[in-house]
Design a protein around this motif. Sequence first.
Motif, short mmCIF file in Angstrom:
data_model
loop_
_atom_site.label_atom_id
_atom_site.label_comp_id
_atom_site.label_asym_id
_atom_site.label_seq_id
_atom_site.Cartn_x
_atom_site.Cartn_y
_atom_site.Cartn_z
N PHE A 1 0.83 -1.21 0.00
CA PHE A 1 0.00 0.00 0.00
C PHE A 1 0.87 1.26 0.00
N VAL A 2 1.87 1.31 0.87
CA VAL A 2 2.74 2.49 0.96
C VAL A 2 3.53 2.65 -0.35
N ALA A 3 3.99 1.57 -0.92
CA ALA A 3 4.72 1.64 -2.19
C ALA A 3 3.83 2.23 -3.29
N ARG A 4 2.56 1.79 -3.35
CA ARG A 4 1.62 2.35 -4.35
C ARG A 4 1.39 3.84 -4.09
N ALA A 5 1.24 4.22 -2.82
CA ALA A 5 0.98 5.61 -2.48
C ALA A 5 2.16 6.52 -2.79
N MET A 6 3.37 5.97 -2.81
CA MET A 6 4.56 6.75 -3.07
C MET A 6 5.00 6.72 -4.53
N ALA A 7 4.33 5.92 -5.36
CA ALA A 7 4.72 5.77 -6.77
C ALA A 7 4.37 7.03 -7.56
N GLU A 8 5.24 7.40 -8.47
CA GLU A 8 4.99 8.56 -9.33
C GLU A 8 3.75 8.37 -10.18
N ASP A 9 3.47 7.14 -10.61
CA ASP A 9 2.34 6.87 -11.50
C ASP A 9 1.08 6.41 -10.76
N ARG A 10 0.98 6.78 -9.49
CA ARG A 10 -0.17 6.36 -8.68
C ARG A 10 -1.47 6.96 -9.21
N ASP A 11 -2.59 6.33 -8.86
CA ASP A 11 -3.89 6.86 -9.27
C ASP A 11 -4.66 7.44 -8.08
N GLU A 12 -4.00 7.49 -6.92
CA GLU A 12 -4.62 8.01 -5.71
C GLU A 12 -3.55 8.70 -4.88
N ASP A 13 -3.84 9.90 -4.40
CA ASP A 13 -2.94 10.60 -3.49
C ASP A 13 -3.38 10.29 -2.07
N VAL A 14 -2.44 9.89 -1.23
CA VAL A 14 -2.72 9.52 0.15
C VAL A 14 -1.88 10.40 1.07
N TRP A 15 -2.52 10.94 2.09
CA TRP A 15 -1.83 11.77 3.08
C TRP A 15 -1.95 11.14 4.46
N ALA A 16 -0.88 11.27 5.24
CA ALA A 16 -0.91 10.92 6.65
C ALA A 16 -1.41 12.13 7.43
N MET A 17 -2.24 11.88 8.44
CA MET A 17 -2.63 12.93 9.37
C MET A 17 -1.53 12.95 10.43
N ASP A 18 -0.61 13.88 10.31
CA ASP A 18 0.62 13.94 11.11
C ASP A 18 0.49 15.01 12.18
N GLY A 19 0.45 14.60 13.45
CA GLY A 19 0.26 15.52 14.56
C GLY A 19 1.51 16.04 15.20
N THR A 20 2.68 15.81 14.61
CA THR A 20 3.92 16.20 15.28
C THR A 20 4.05 17.70 15.50
N LYS A 21 3.39 18.53 14.70
CA LYS A 21 3.49 19.99 14.90
C LYS A 21 2.83 20.41 16.20
N ASP A 22 1.95 19.56 16.75
CA ASP A 22 1.24 19.85 18.01
C ASP A 22 1.63 18.82 19.08
#
Length: 178
Positions: free
Chosen positions: A58-79
């Motif tokens: 899943f992570v490899a697909r999400a990081m691929a240049e030719d992916r068909d879906e953009d996936v974001w992590a909800m990253d709370g480190t700023k808080d």
Amino acid sequence: MKLDTIINQPVIETERFDLRPLRKSDMGLIEHYASDERVARMTTSIPHPLPPAATEAFVARAMAEDRDEDVWAMDGTKDDGPELMGLISLQKMDRDQAEVGYWVAPIFWNTGLASMAVEALVVANPLGSANMFASVFQDNPASARVLTHCGFQYLGDAESFSVARDAAVPTWTYSRKL
């Protein structure tokens, strides 16, 4: 910038957290949360039990240049929160449309995290969509409330196959014009 981040996907900032592209270091937390049956059963695509290497693929697909879906992590480190509290995605559709998908780790349920993430994604509109769609299982009214809170309008009933449930499940479909 970390070497394994995606350059062609924006970081979307909120007050409490950032939506950022996935990175390989997210695999442990994704696997931990996605292995929870409560999470898997509310998605169409996460199997339960989670098979070996599913998260890595899943992570490899999400990081691929030719992916068909953009996936974001909800990253709370700023808080001073954790690096990953859930995921949100946009899948490009035809006719200038996109489909929103998301899940939040159970420890963060009922905190407003999902609503804030969906609203941030809608406002940023990184794919330049004219319309966004989302579907939720009818036995998940909390996710339906997230969508209506974020301005999505009910379109109708349908059904989608859930891999974790191994069954077709009734859904509610929503849309939002941008």
